[in-house]
Design a protein around this motif. Structure first.
Motif, PDB file in Angstrom:
ATOM      1  N   PRO A  65     -50.144  10.911-124.981  1.00  0.00           N
ATOM      2  CA  PRO A  65     -51.371  11.413-124.376  1.00  0.00           C
ATOM      3  C   PRO A  65     -51.690  10.654-123.104  1.00  0.00           C
ATOM      4  N   ALA A  66     -52.143  11.350-122.081  1.00  0.00           N
ATOM      5  CA  ALA A  66     -52.443  10.712-120.809  1.00  0.00           C
ATOM      6  C   ALA A  66     -53.552  11.486-120.123  1.00  0.00           C
ATOM      7  N   PRO A  67     -54.262  10.860-119.182  1.00  0.00           N
ATOM      8  CA  PRO A  67     -55.351  11.548-118.497  1.00  0.00           C
ATOM      9  C   PRO A  67     -54.878  12.788-117.750  1.00  0.00           C
ATOM     10  N   GLY A  68     -53.670  12.749-117.194  1.00  0.00           N
ATOM     11  CA  GLY A  68     -53.163  13.870-116.415  1.00  0.00           C
ATOM     12  C   GLY A  68     -51.886  14.402-116.999  1.00  0.00           C
ATOM     13  N   PRO A  69     -51.389  15.526-116.471  1.00  0.00           N
ATOM     14  CA  PRO A  69     -50.164  16.129-116.990  1.00  0.00           C
ATOM     15  C   PRO A  69     -48.930  15.335-116.599  1.00  0.00           C
ATOM     16  N   SER A  70     -47.877  15.486-117.377  1.00  0.00           N
ATOM     17  CA  SER A  70     -46.605  14.876-117.032  1.00  0.00           C
ATOM     18  C   SER A  70     -46.013  15.589-115.842  1.00  0.00           C
ATOM     19  N   PRO A  71     -45.543  14.867-114.810  1.00  0.00           N
ATOM     20  CA  PRO A  71     -44.975  15.535-113.635  1.00  0.00           C
ATOM     21  C   PRO A  71     -43.770  16.379-113.967  1.00  0.00           C
ATOM     22  N   ALA A  72     -42.977  15.967-114.995  1.00  0.00           N
ATOM     23  CA  ALA A  72     -41.758  16.697-115.310  1.00  0.00           C
ATOM     24  C   ALA A  72     -42.059  18.016-116.002  1.00  0.00           C
ATOM     25  N   VAL A  73     -43.224  18.111-116.670  1.00  0.00           N
ATOM     26  CA  VAL A  73     -43.598  19.341-117.351  1.00  0.00           C
ATOM     27  C   VAL A  73     -45.036  19.644-116.969  1.00  0.00           C
ATOM     28  N   ASP A  74     -45.236  20.239-115.793  1.00  0.00           N
ATOM     29  CA  ASP A  74     -46.561  20.492-115.254  1.00  0.00           C
ATOM     30  C   ASP A  74     -47.108  21.776-115.862  1.00  0.00           C
ATOM     31  N   PRO A  75     -48.263  21.719-116.520  1.00  0.00           N
ATOM     32  CA  PRO A  75     -48.783  22.892-117.209  1.00  0.00           C
ATOM     33  C   PRO A  75     -49.504  23.880-116.291  1.00  0.00           C
ATOM     34  N   THR A  76     -49.491  23.681-114.978  1.00  0.00           N
ATOM     35  CA  THR A  76     -50.257  24.566-114.102  1.00  0.00           C
ATOM     36  C   THR A  76     -49.581  25.907-113.870  1.00  0.00           C
ATOM     37  N   GLY A  77     -48.347  26.065-114.298  1.00  0.00           N
ATOM     38  CA  GLY A  77     -47.729  27.376-114.181  1.00  0.00           C
ATOM     39  C   GLY A  77     -46.367  27.353-113.530  1.00  0.00           C
ATOM     40  N   PRO A  78     -45.709  28.515-113.491  1.00  0.00           N
ATOM     41  CA  PRO A  78     -44.366  28.620-112.925  1.00  0.00           C
ATOM     42  C   PRO A  78     -44.348  28.279-111.437  1.00  0.00           C
ATOM     43  N   VAL A  79     -43.175  27.867-110.976  1.00  0.00           N
ATOM     44  CA  VAL A  79     -42.959  27.532-109.572  1.00  0.00           C
ATOM     45  C   VAL A  79     -41.799  28.380-109.065  1.00  0.00           C
ATOM     46  N   THR A  80     -41.951  28.932-107.870  1.00  0.00           N
ATOM     47  CA  THR A  80     -40.891  29.719-107.256  1.00  0.00           C
ATOM     48  C   THR A  80     -40.477  29.074-105.939  1.00  0.00           C
ATOM     49  N   VAL A  81     -39.192  28.836-105.795  1.00  0.00           N
ATOM     50  CA  VAL A  81     -38.638  28.275-104.561  1.00  0.00           C
ATOM     51  C   VAL A  81     -37.456  29.169-104.181  1.00  0.00           C
ATOM     52  N   GLY A  82     -37.638  29.984-103.160  1.00  0.00           N
ATOM     53  CA  GLY A  82     -36.592  30.953-102.835  1.00  0.00           C
ATOM     54  C   GLY A  82     -36.381  31.893-104.009  1.00  0.00           C
ATOM     55  N   GLU A  83     -35.136  32.035-104.451  1.00  0.00           N
ATOM     56  CA  GLU A  83     -34.828  32.895-105.592  1.00  0.00           C
ATOM     57  C   GLU A  83     -34.836  32.119-106.909  1.00  0.00           C
ATOM     58  N   LEU A  84     -35.258  30.874-106.843  1.00  0.00           N
ATOM     59  CA  LEU A  84     -35.317  30.024-108.032  1.00  0.00           C
ATOM     60  C   LEU A  84     -36.723  30.054-108.612  1.00  0.00           C
ATOM     61  N   ALA A  85     -36.832  30.376-109.902  1.00  0.00           N
ATOM     62  CA  ALA A  85     -38.116  30.399-110.596  1.00  0.00           C
ATOM     63  C   ALA A  85     -38.050  29.450-111.782  1.00  0.00           C
ATOM     64  N   VAL A  86     -38.985  28.512-111.846  1.00  0.00           N
ATOM     65  CA  VAL A  86     -39.008  27.510-112.909  1.00  0.00           C
ATOM     66  C   VAL A  86     -40.353  27.578-113.626  1.00  0.00           C
ATOM     67  N   ASP A  87     -40.308  27.721-114.935  1.00  0.00           N
ATOM     68  CA  ASP A  87     -41.529  27.752-115.742  1.00  0.00           C
ATOM     69  C   ASP A  87     -41.545  26.519-116.638  1.00  0.00           C
ATOM     70  N   PRO A  88     -42.313  25.480-116.268  1.00  0.00           N
ATOM     71  CA  PRO A  88     -42.316  24.238-117.045  1.00  0.00           C
ATOM     72  C   PRO A  88     -42.786  24.412-118.485  1.00  0.00           C
ATOM     73  N   LEU A  89     -43.772  25.279-118.703  1.00  0.00           N
ATOM     74  CA  LEU A  89     -44.292  25.451-120.056  1.00  0.00           C
ATOM     75  C   LEU A  89     -43.283  26.162-120.958  1.00  0.00           C
ATOM     76  N   ALA A  90     -42.647  27.186-120.454  1.00  0.00           N
ATOM     77  CA  ALA A  90     -41.644  27.909-121.232  1.00  0.00           C
ATOM     78  C   ALA A  90     -40.301  27.204-121.224  1.00  0.00           C
ATOM     79  N   ARG A  91     -40.173  26.177-120.364  1.00  0.00           N
ATOM     80  CA  ARG A  91     -38.915  25.449-120.190  1.00  0.00           C
ATOM     81  C   ARG A  91     -37.770  26.425-119.916  1.00  0.00           C
ATOM     82  N   SER A  92     -38.016  27.287-118.927  1.00  0.00           N
ATOM     83  CA  SER A  92     -36.996  28.252-118.532  1.00  0.00           C
ATOM     84  C   SER A  92     -36.855  28.221-117.017  1.00  0.00           C
TER      85      SER A  92
END
Length: 235
Positions: free
Chosen positions: A124-151
């Motif tokens: 438990p920590a005051p803020g989210p873990s940087p490696a698994v950010d719960p704020t939502g999916p990230v898209t970079v070019g054709e790359l889509a990363v969803d930290p919560l779904a780990r996909s």
């Protein structure tokens, strides 16, 4: 008290590893062959496995793949093989970490402790873990990363990543465009003060291959010599 299975065919090495683990407060079980390891894992109650590759009945890599077929228990591979391609194969086959023989008891405990912390999930920590950010999916070019779904998907194709590869990719995606230093990766992704330099290189190299690129012709992963690495959208 974490329970660790030691899989090592050399009786003297096995006894030494068991002694080290016991001195650090771990319950220890052991076996000298691959099928014995599978029986122990099937029986449950394990928190981690230290797996030697030179087993008399099964190649350790085959034993690892069989273990992964029946359990998600963390596996630290103990190997005399320091070839990068071989290590990449082991990580892709499901190893959580690896140790190149010979290694010290201190190194074993550091790696094992880190693996156990990761498998227990973030504290438990005051803020989210940087490696698994719960704020939502990230898209970079054709790359889509969803930290919560780990996909992760590249151009609509799902990427098959190891746990650590995903954590690394998710962290770089969350900080896309910024150069991330090795020290920062150690602290935020590996959460360790020290690991062998080759460890980060091996994971980056494997990630490159899965993104369909090479170090000599990068698309997403750009190395800034002497500084770190960054993830960017291809031009």
């Amino acid at each position: 008290m974490p329970c660790v299975l030691v899989v090592e065919d050399d009786p003297s090495i096995r006894a030494s590893l068991m002694e080290i683990l016991a001195e650090h407060g771990h319950a220890v079980r052991s076996t000298g062959d691959g099928f014995g390891a599978l029986r122990e894992v099937t029986g449950g109650g394990l928190d981690a496995v230290v797996l030697d590759l030179g087993l008399p009945d099964l190649d350790g890599g085959d034993a690892l793949r069989m273990i992964r077929g029946i359990s998600n228990v963390p596996v630290v591979v103990a190997t005399a093989r320091d070839d990068e391609n071989e290590i990449v194969k082991l990580l892709n086959a499901g190893a959580d970490d690896y140790l190149v023989k010979p290694f010290s008891g201190a190194q074993l405990m550091a790696r094992l402790s880190a693996v156990l912390r990761r498998s227990a999930g973030p504290a438990p920590a005051p803020g989210p873990s940087p490696a698994v950010d719960p704020t939502g999916p990230v898209t970079v070019g054709e790359l889509a990363v969803d930290p919560l779904a780990r996909s992760a998907y590249l151009a609509g194709r799902e990427l098959v990543l190891t746990r650590r590869e995903f954590d690394l990719l998710a962290y770089l995606a969350r900080h896309a465009g910024a150069v991330v230093s090795r020290r920062r990766l150690l602290a935020e992704v590996w959460r360790e003060a020290y690991i062998e330099d080759q460890t980060i290189d091996v994971h980056v190299s494997s990630l490159r291959r899965k993104l369909g690129e090479r170090a000599s012709a990068p698309r997403y992963l750009r190395t800034v010599r002497g500084v770190g690495i960054k993830l960017v959208a291809p031009h």
